[in-house]
Design a protein around this motif. Structure first.
Motif, short mmCIF file in Angstrom:
data_model
loop_
_atom_site.label_atom_id
_atom_site.label_comp_id
_atom_site.label_asym_id
_atom_site.label_seq_id
_atom_site.Cartn_x
_atom_site.Cartn_y
_atom_site.Cartn_z
N THR A 61 0.88 -1.18 -0.08
CA THR A 61 0.09 0.09 -0.13
C THR A 61 0.78 1.43 -0.04
O THR A 61 1.60 1.46 0.96
N LEU A 62 0.85 2.04 -1.35
CA LEU A 62 1.71 3.25 -1.23
C LEU A 62 1.27 4.30 -0.63
O LEU A 62 0.07 4.78 -0.85
N GLU A 63 1.92 4.84 0.29
CA GLU A 63 1.62 6.04 0.66
C GLU A 63 2.57 7.29 0.63
O GLU A 63 3.85 7.02 1.00
N VAL A 64 2.23 8.36 0.53
CA VAL A 64 2.80 9.64 0.45
C VAL A 64 2.70 10.41 1.77
O VAL A 64 1.48 10.67 2.09
N PRO A 65 3.70 10.57 2.61
CA PRO A 65 3.56 11.36 3.86
C PRO A 65 3.15 12.56 3.98
O PRO A 65 3.38 13.32 3.07
N ASP A 66 2.48 13.10 5.03
CA ASP A 66 2.16 14.35 5.47
C ASP A 66 3.40 15.53 5.08
O ASP A 66 4.59 14.68 5.52
N GLY A 67 3.63 16.60 4.43
CA GLY A 67 4.65 17.51 4.59
C GLY A 67 5.33 17.11 3.19
O GLY A 67 6.44 17.94 2.81
N VAL A 68 4.89 16.22 2.36
CA VAL A 68 5.52 16.12 0.92
C VAL A 68 4.79 16.71 -0.14
O VAL A 68 3.64 16.37 -0.44
N LYS A 69 5.23 17.89 -0.44
CA LYS A 69 4.63 18.64 -1.59
C LYS A 69 4.33 18.19 -3.00
O LYS A 69 3.39 18.04 -3.47
N GLU A 70 5.76 17.42 -3.31
CA GLU A 70 5.51 16.60 -4.45
C GLU A 70 6.40 15.49 -4.43
O GLU A 70 7.46 15.53 -3.90
N MET A 71 6.03 14.38 -5.04
CA MET A 71 6.60 13.22 -5.06
C MET A 71 6.72 12.90 -6.70
O MET A 71 5.80 12.59 -7.04
N ILE A 72 8.21 12.76 -7.02
CA ILE A 72 8.20 12.01 -8.34
C ILE A 72 9.19 11.00 -8.36
O ILE A 72 10.24 10.95 -7.68
N THR A 73 8.71 9.76 -8.92
CA THR A 73 9.55 8.56 -8.80
C THR A 73 9.27 7.87 -10.19
O THR A 73 8.28 7.89 -10.88
N MET A 74 10.73 7.50 -10.73
CA MET A 74 10.68 6.90 -11.88
C MET A 74 10.44 5.46 -11.85
O MET A 74 11.29 4.78 -11.00
N PHE A 75 9.35 4.68 -12.44
CA PHE A 75 8.94 3.51 -12.40
C PHE A 75 9.21 2.70 -13.61
O PHE A 75 8.77 3.06 -14.72
N HIS A 76 9.48 1.47 -13.69
CA HIS A 76 9.83 0.55 -14.65
C HIS A 76 9.27 -0.54 -14.10
O HIS A 76 9.60 -1.25 -13.36
N VAL A 77 7.72 -0.65 -14.91
CA VAL A 77 6.71 -1.95 -14.42
C VAL A 77 6.77 -2.78 -15.51
O VAL A 77 6.47 -2.62 -16.51
N THR A 78 7.18 -4.28 -14.90
CA THR A 78 6.81 -5.42 -15.73
C THR A 78 5.61 -5.97 -15.71
O THR A 78 5.47 -6.37 -14.47
N GLY A 79 4.79 -6.27 -16.62
CA GLY A 79 3.77 -7.00 -16.30
C GLY A 79 2.57 -5.82 -15.88
O GLY A 79 2.53 -4.78 -16.14
N ALA A 80 1.89 -6.37 -14.71
CA ALA A 80 0.61 -5.60 -14.63
C ALA A 80 0.82 -5.27 -13.01
O ALA A 80 1.04 -6.05 -12.50
N TYR A 81 -0.18 -4.14 -12.72
CA TYR A 81 -0.21 -3.62 -11.43
C TYR A 81 -1.73 -4.45 -10.91
O TYR A 81 -2.50 -4.22 -12.08
N ILE A 82 -2.39 -5.02 -10.03
CA ILE A 82 -3.57 -5.57 -9.90
C ILE A 82 -3.79 -5.00 -8.34
O ILE A 82 -3.30 -5.28 -7.48
#
Length: 175
Positions: A114-135
């Motif tokens: 379960t992905l959470e961005v915590p309080d106080g983070v104005k912006e989160m940017i992450t590069m994801f390389h995803v193989t297959g699917a997110y279910i």
């Protein structure tokens, strides 16, 4: 016996290998203040910017931008995921580690989190390389949705059409 490498500044002159797609170079990917039309809405205050859609290999590479705190999604991976955090921080409720700016994370197939961005983070940017699917799953692991390279292409195609770049704009990222 191994042949010594040839370091002469001469390009390869032989025939191209068959069925090799063209290279892909996306300039300015670290310029996060670029044209907003390039960022595809995924959910309220969540966007992705495509870098590569590999339909033959079943993976995608994108920048994910989140401008809110809280739970983003709960999901299971059908294949491996590589993540490099470029701005902000985030974590998974199920794991003790934090992905902070400049960090790399590997997520194995089958991992549910379960992905959470915590309080106080104005912006989160992450590069994801995803193989297959997110279910996407509920708290008990029951599937509630799926996302893969094909659904990402569809979402991007519709967005680029709606902002005047044209539906075919997405084709430059497909290999």
């Amino acid at each position: 016996m191994a042949q010594r490498p040839d370091f002469e500044a001469v390009p390869y002159r032989g025939p191209p290998l068959s069925n090799v797609p063209d290279d892909l170079v996306v300039p300015g990917v670290l310029n996060f203040d670029d044209d907003e039309k390039l960022w595809v809405p995924q959910a309220p205050d969540v966007w992705f910017r495509p870098l590569l859609f590999s339909t033959s290999q079943g993976y995608f590479v994108n920048l994910l931008r989140v401008r809110k705190s809280g739970i983003l999604s709960r999901h299971r991976h059908a294949g491996p995921v590589h993540a490099t955090t470029l701005r902000g921080r985030w974590h998974y409720l199920e794991h003790p580690w934090w992905a902070t700016e400049g960090s790399y994370a590997f997520e194995p197939p089958g991992d549910i989190h379960t992905l959470e961005v915590p309080d106080g983070v104005k912006e989160m940017i992450t590069m994801f390389h995803v193989t297959g699917a997110y279910i996407y799953v509920d708290p008990d692991g029951n599937p509630v949705g799926v996302e893969d390279v094909f659904s990402k292409i569809d979402t991007a195609r519709k967005h680029y059409e709606s902002v005047g770049l044209g539906a075919d704009f997405v084709n430059q990222f497909i290999r």
